[in-house]
Design an enzyme around this catalytic site. Structure first.
Site, PDB file in Angstrom:
ATOM      1  N   SER A 161      12.475   1.442  -7.900  1.00 20.63           N
ATOM      2  CA  SER A 161      13.124   0.841  -9.066  1.00 20.63           C
ATOM      3  C   SER A 161      13.071   1.698 -10.334  1.00 20.63           C
ATOM      4  O   SER A 161      13.745   1.402 -11.304  1.00 20.63           O
ATOM      5  CB  SER A 161      12.478  -0.518  -9.366  1.00 20.63           C
ATOM      6  OG  SER A 161      11.095  -0.372  -9.607  1.00 20.63           O
ATOM      7  N   ASP A 210       1.409   8.487   4.920  1.00 22.20           N
ATOM      8  CA  ASP A 210       0.582   9.580   5.436  1.00 22.20           C
ATOM      9  C   ASP A 210       1.050   9.972   6.837  1.00 22.20           C
ATOM     10  O   ASP A 210       2.075   9.477   7.325  1.00 22.20           O
ATOM     11  CB  ASP A 210      -0.886   9.148   5.414  1.00 22.20           C
ATOM     12  CG  ASP A 210      -1.808  10.293   5.041  1.00 22.20           C
ATOM     13  OD1 ASP A 210      -1.672  11.372   5.658  1.00 22.20           O
ATOM     14  OD2 ASP A 210      -2.651  10.109   4.158  1.00 22.20           O
ATOM     15  N   GLN A 254      11.473  -5.666 -15.504  1.00 23.62           N
ATOM     16  CA  GLN A 254      12.136  -4.378 -15.250  1.00 23.62           C
ATOM     17  C   GLN A 254      13.656  -4.438 -15.431  1.00 23.62           C
ATOM     18  O   GLN A 254      14.345  -3.438 -15.289  1.00 23.62           O
ATOM     19  CB  GLN A 254      11.799  -3.864 -13.847  1.00 23.62           C
ATOM     20  CG  GLN A 254      10.356  -3.366 -13.715  1.00 23.62           C
ATOM     21  CD  GLN A 254      10.091  -2.726 -12.364  1.00 23.62           C
ATOM     22  OE1 GLN A 254      10.690  -1.720 -12.004  1.00 23.62           O
ATOM     23  NE2 GLN A 254       9.196  -3.309 -11.604  1.00 23.62           N
ATOM     24  N   GLY A 255      14.214  -5.625 -15.666  1.00 21.60           N
ATOM     25  CA  GLY A 255      15.619  -5.702 -16.060  1.00 21.60           C
ATOM     26  C   GLY A 255      16.584  -6.269 -15.034  1.00 21.60           C
ATOM     27  O   GLY A 255      17.726  -6.585 -15.364  1.00 21.60           O
ATOM     28  N   GLY A 256      16.174  -6.371 -13.763  1.00 20.72           N
ATOM     29  CA  GLY A 256      17.074  -6.940 -12.753  1.00 20.72           C
ATOM     30  C   GLY A 256      17.060  -8.460 -12.804  1.00 20.72           C
ATOM     31  O   GLY A 256      16.171  -9.054 -13.411  1.00 20.72           O
ATOM     32  N   PHE A 291       0.815  -1.202   0.000  1.00 18.40           N
ATOM     33  CA  PHE A 291       0.000   0.000   0.000  1.00 18.40           C
ATOM     34  C   PHE A 291       0.857   1.265   0.000  1.00 18.40           C
ATOM     35  O   PHE A 291       0.319   2.369   0.037  1.00 18.40           O
ATOM     36  CB  PHE A 291      -0.952  -0.010   1.199  1.00 18.40           C
ATOM     37  CG  PHE A 291      -2.100  -0.997   1.062  1.00 18.40           C
ATOM     38  CD1 PHE A 291      -2.323  -1.668  -0.137  1.00 18.40           C
ATOM     39  CD2 PHE A 291      -2.962  -1.233   2.118  1.00 18.40           C
ATOM     40  CE1 PHE A 291      -3.391  -2.566  -0.274  1.00 18.40           C
ATOM     41  CE2 PHE A 291      -4.023  -2.121   1.990  1.00 18.40           C
ATOM     42  CZ  PHE A 291      -4.236  -2.794   0.802  1.00 18.40           C
ATOM     43  N   LYS A 292       2.151   1.128  -0.009  1.00 20.54           N
ATOM     44  CA  LYS A 292       3.047   2.297  -0.017  1.00 20.54           C
ATOM     45  C   LYS A 292       2.498   3.385   0.936  1.00 20.54           C
ATOM     46  O   LYS A 292       2.384   4.555   0.568  1.00 20.54           O
ATOM     47  CB  LYS A 292       3.188   2.874  -1.425  1.00 20.54           C
ATOM     48  CG  LYS A 292       3.767   1.920  -2.472  1.00 20.54           C
ATOM     49  CD  LYS A 292       5.269   1.804  -2.409  1.00 20.54           C
ATOM     50  CE  LYS A 292       5.864   1.149  -3.643  1.00 20.54           C
ATOM     51  NZ  LYS A 292       5.328  -0.182  -3.987  1.00 20.54           N
ATOM     52  N   VAL A 293       2.186   2.943   2.136  1.00 20.05           N
ATOM     53  CA  VAL A 293       1.538   3.816   3.124  1.00 20.05           C
ATOM     54  C   VAL A 293       2.447   5.021   3.373  1.00 20.05           C
ATOM     55  O   VAL A 293       3.632   4.857   3.673  1.00 20.05           O
ATOM     56  CB  VAL A 293       1.282   3.039   4.428  1.00 20.05           C
ATOM     57  CG1 VAL A 293       0.537   3.889   5.433  1.00 20.05           C
ATOM     58  CG2 VAL A 293       0.492   1.757   4.138  1.00 20.05           C
ATOM     59  N   ARG A 352       5.344  -9.847 -13.528  1.00 16.52           N
ATOM     60  CA  ARG A 352       4.964 -10.273 -14.873  1.00 16.52           C
ATOM     61  C   ARG A 352       5.575 -11.604 -15.306  1.00 16.52           C
ATOM     62  O   ARG A 352       4.915 -12.406 -15.950  1.00 16.52           O
ATOM     63  CB  ARG A 352       5.336  -9.174 -15.886  1.00 16.52           C
ATOM     64  CG  ARG A 352       4.333  -8.036 -15.897  1.00 16.52           C
ATOM     65  CD  ARG A 352       4.809  -6.835 -16.702  1.00 16.52           C
ATOM     66  NE  ARG A 352       5.668  -5.957 -15.910  1.00 16.52           N
ATOM     67  CZ  ARG A 352       6.169  -4.803 -16.335  1.00 16.52           C
ATOM     68  NH1 ARG A 352       5.920  -4.397 -17.570  1.00 16.52           N
ATOM     69  NH2 ARG A 352       6.921  -4.061 -15.550  1.00 16.52           N
TER      70      ARG A 352
END
Lengths: 217, 217
Positions: free
Chosen positions: B115, B65, B172-174, B61-63, B191
């Site tokens: 990233s 706040d 993403q390449g890593g 949730f990338k919290v 993916r």
């Protein structure tokens, strides 16, 4: 957003009945209703759709991910009727641009300063950079708290005609008068309205305070 | 989280049938399933409850706040069955502490690096500070991307026995091998697993790669 009254309700309730009552009561007194994750988690995203039928809904999702995820979040918010979305600037310009593009005609507001003590650890150190980033990325404006009114003044010059929305009025200690005097276009108020015995009256009083402060600017 | 296999599935699908199929197929091959806002907005928070019946669910949730709002978000995620939540460190230590307290026995992972290109504008400049903040606040670990493996190595020493989870592997390449060699405890893969014709086989191949990389460390 048109900041006519200069007042945004932060509808930080999670009880659905109270949420509906307060939203209905203050509709004519505020420019927008700000809705965050706690309410959406408690009620489902349908609450955005419901409130958007009669109000400008600003989804305070503090969107802070990579560009593709930001795009997916903003697209869904706007599809459900949000007229505006709040995103963070610290994930970088590409992330903010993804929000602005996904929002299409809806507004994106970028958090430049936060109102709590931890906001000074990192966010405040980059507030000017993030405000400039918001302008470059085509955001509608920024969020900068009324608890640090001197910071609003510092950011005003960067924003030009874009909007500054200021939370932190009332329970958190800031005043609408100070925020407007320092250059905010609207104040964001939560508890002082939604916990009031008469939310419409509380909102009307705040809108009057904003109007007075604007005349005295 | 116990990073036994060293593999977390990023279930960045929004189609509910595909989501259920992939989650069921890879269950035995991954340590956790990471679920983000796009899926929760599309399916409702019930999807967390459903997946949590048979898997460790990590709510991405990338919290980000103020402490009180963070608390409300994390409480609801954990109440629905999340075993872990991802928060940003950028809003400061009080905000992260609020997540850790609200999570109780669940894990909080703090984003130390992102990233995408925009991650270098602000986040990377504070990665070490945020990793130290995560340790002080009692987080279970950090997120640091496989697209910048040298950064994983730099943060490893700060973390001690706490976990490093690394997204950015595959599309993403890593690579999982690089991330594990540099000190990651698990890679987060989306993916390459959920778009595979045979998600279980793709996950098993990645788990084998992690096992080989661990032996070569």
């Amino acid at each position: 957003m048109r900041a006519e009254r200069g007042l945004v309700l932060a509808l930080d309730t999670t009880d659905l009945a109270r949420t509906r009552f307060v939203a209905g009561a203050v509709r004519g007194e505020v420019d927008a209703i700000k809705v965050g994750w706690p309410l959406v988690l408690a009620s489902g995203i349908d609450i955005v759709e419901e409130l958007a039928r009669s109000s400008y809904v600003l989804c305070d999702f503090k969107v802070a991910d990579i560009p593709n995820t930001n795009r997916l979040i903003v697209e869904q918010a706007v599809a459900r009727g949000a007229s505006g979305v709040i995103a963070h600037g610290f994930p970088g310009e590409d992330s903010v641009r993804a929000c602005v593009e996904a929002a299409r005609t809806a507004d994106v507001f970028v958090v430049a300063e936060m109102s709590h003590p931890g906001g000074e650890e990192f966010t405040s150190r980059h507030a000017e950079e993030i405000a400039r980033l918001a302008v470059r990325a085509g955001a509608a404006g920024i969020i900068a708290p009324a608890t640090r009114p001197e910071r609003i003044a510092a950011l005003r010059g960067i924003l030009g005609s874009r909007l500054i929305l200021s939370p932190g009025v009332g329970a958190q200690g800031g005043t609408a008068t100070d925020a407007i005097h320092m250059g905010a276009d609207a104040v964001i108020v939560g508890r002082s309205i939604y916990e009031a015995a008469d939310p419409a009256k509380a909102a009307a009083a705040l809108a009057s305070e904003v109007a007075r402060a604007r005349r005295g600017r």
